[in-house]
Scaffold this motif. Structure first.
Motif, PDB file in Angstrom:
ATOM      1  N   LEU A  68       0.839  -1.185   0.000  1.00  0.00           N
ATOM      2  CA  LEU A  68       0.000   0.000   0.000  1.00  0.00           C
ATOM      3  C   LEU A  68       0.877   1.240   0.000  1.00  0.00           C
ATOM      4  O   LEU A  68       1.857   1.325   0.743  1.00  0.00           O
ATOM      5  N   TYR A  69       0.500   2.216  -0.817  1.00  0.00           N
ATOM      6  CA  TYR A  69       1.200   3.494  -0.910  1.00  0.00           C
ATOM      7  C   TYR A  69       0.261   4.576  -0.376  1.00  0.00           C
ATOM      8  O   TYR A  69      -0.791   4.819  -0.949  1.00  0.00           O
ATOM      9  N   GLU A  78       6.488  13.327   8.021  1.00  0.00           N
ATOM     10  CA  GLU A  78       5.857  12.039   8.312  1.00  0.00           C
ATOM     11  C   GLU A  78       6.912  10.993   8.661  1.00  0.00           C
ATOM     12  O   GLU A  78       6.713  10.171   9.553  1.00  0.00           O
ATOM     13  N   TYR A  79       8.042  11.022   7.992  1.00  0.00           N
ATOM     14  CA  TYR A  79       9.166  10.137   8.329  1.00  0.00           C
ATOM     15  C   TYR A  79       9.591  10.367   9.782  1.00  0.00           C
ATOM     16  O   TYR A  79       9.736   9.411  10.551  1.00  0.00           O
ATOM     17  N   MET A 106       9.461   8.703  -2.010  1.00  0.00           N
ATOM     18  CA  MET A 106       8.875   7.574  -1.293  1.00  0.00           C
ATOM     19  C   MET A 106       9.781   7.135  -0.154  1.00  0.00           C
ATOM     20  O   MET A 106      10.990   7.356  -0.181  1.00  0.00           O
ATOM     21  N   ALA A 107       9.163   6.484   0.826  1.00  0.00           N
ATOM     22  CA  ALA A 107       9.871   5.815   1.917  1.00  0.00           C
ATOM     23  C   ALA A 107       9.082   4.541   2.212  1.00  0.00           C
ATOM     24  O   ALA A 107       7.860   4.516   2.088  1.00  0.00           O
ATOM     25  N   PHE A 108       9.791   3.465   2.572  1.00  0.00           N
ATOM     26  CA  PHE A 108       9.160   2.161   2.742  1.00  0.00           C
ATOM     27  C   PHE A 108       9.290   1.655   4.166  1.00  0.00           C
ATOM     28  O   PHE A 108      10.318   1.834   4.813  1.00  0.00           O
ATOM     29  N   LEU A 109       8.209   1.007   4.643  1.00  0.00           N
ATOM     30  CA  LEU A 109       8.150   0.473   6.000  1.00  0.00           C
ATOM     31  C   LEU A 109       7.303  -0.788   5.982  1.00  0.00           C
ATOM     32  O   LEU A 109       6.780  -1.170   4.941  1.00  0.00           O
ATOM     33  N   THR A 110       7.163  -1.435   7.132  1.00  0.00           N
ATOM     34  CA  THR A 110       6.308  -2.621   7.238  1.00  0.00           C
ATOM     35  C   THR A 110       5.390  -2.481   8.442  1.00  0.00           C
ATOM     36  O   THR A 110       5.701  -1.773   9.400  1.00  0.00           O
ATOM     37  N   ASP A 111       4.248  -3.187   8.374  1.00  0.00           N
ATOM     38  CA  ASP A 111       3.326  -3.202   9.501  1.00  0.00           C
ATOM     39  C   ASP A 111       3.744  -4.331  10.446  1.00  0.00           C
ATOM     40  O   ASP A 111       4.734  -5.031  10.193  1.00  0.00           O
ATOM     41  N   PRO A 112       3.025  -4.541  11.563  1.00  0.00           N
ATOM     42  CA  PRO A 112       3.432  -5.587  12.519  1.00  0.00           C
ATOM     43  C   PRO A 112       3.468  -7.000  11.942  1.00  0.00           C
ATOM     44  O   PRO A 112       4.141  -7.867  12.503  1.00  0.00           O
ATOM     45  N   ASP A 113       2.772  -7.257  10.827  1.00  0.00           N
ATOM     46  CA  ASP A 113       2.805  -8.579  10.198  1.00  0.00           C
ATOM     47  C   ASP A 113       3.785  -8.656   9.042  1.00  0.00           C
ATOM     48  O   ASP A 113       3.824  -9.650   8.323  1.00  0.00           O
ATOM     49  N   ILE A 119       5.069   5.465   2.123  1.00  0.00           N
ATOM     50  CA  ILE A 119       4.516   6.808   2.128  1.00  0.00           C
ATOM     51  C   ILE A 119       5.101   7.499   0.909  1.00  0.00           C
ATOM     52  O   ILE A 119       6.233   7.226   0.504  1.00  0.00           O
ATOM     53  N   MET A 120       4.287   8.364   0.293  1.00  0.00           N
ATOM     54  CA  MET A 120       4.742   9.007  -0.935  1.00  0.00           C
ATOM     55  C   MET A 120       4.274  10.456  -0.990  1.00  0.00           C
ATOM     56  O   MET A 120       3.219  10.795  -0.480  1.00  0.00           O
ATOM     57  N   GLN A 121       5.117  11.292  -1.606  1.00  0.00           N
ATOM     58  CA  GLN A 121       4.788  12.701  -1.790  1.00  0.00           C
ATOM     59  C   GLN A 121       5.239  13.117  -3.174  1.00  0.00           C
ATOM     60  O   GLN A 121       6.371  12.825  -3.585  1.00  0.00           O
TER      61      GLN A 121
END
Length: 130
Positions: A68-69, A78-79, A106-113, A119-121
């Protein structure tokens, strides 16, 4: 061209622990929480016009693996907010595309799973000499 289908209305995100995932999406990411289905491993959030459905799939057939973006107004802010909340950012904000009119950050991360999120701008490109 006329689209045969309507726009995306809902996206399913597989989670292993709904009690852990709800606070992450609601409190850390700040996505408006809609409701949790009583007696079922299902929770819903509203992300713009798209509803996010977090749930434990009934069978492996429905296991999702999404990327998801999420758009943000200020990717640097936001970072900073996410890292201060303890979120590990796998790739810090960086330009992924540039043309005469704009830059896509863009910057990339993961959720708890371990689901991949970004995130993108989109930033207007500063004019040379302006």
């Amino acid at each position: 061209m006329v689209m045969a289908l309507g726009p995306v209305g809902q996206i399913h995100i597989s989670v292993s622990d709904l009690d852990r995932s709800i606070p992450f999406y609601r409190d850390v990411l700040g996505i408006p929480f809609l409701f949790r289905v009583p007696g079922q491993p299902m929770a819903f959030f509203q992300s713009g016009d798209v509803r996010l459905y977090l749930g434990q799939p009934e069978s492996p057939r429905f296991q999702s693996n999404v990327l998801l973006y999420f758009t943000v107004d200020d990717i640097a802010a936001e970072y900073d907010r996410l890292t201060a909340a303890g979120v590990t950012i796998d790739e810090p904000p960086h330009v992924v595309h540039r043309d005469e009119a704009s830059e896509l950050w863009m910057a990339f991360l993961t959720d708890p799973d371990g689901q991949n999120l970004a995130i993108m701008q989109n930033r207007l490109t500063p004019r040379a000499g302006a």
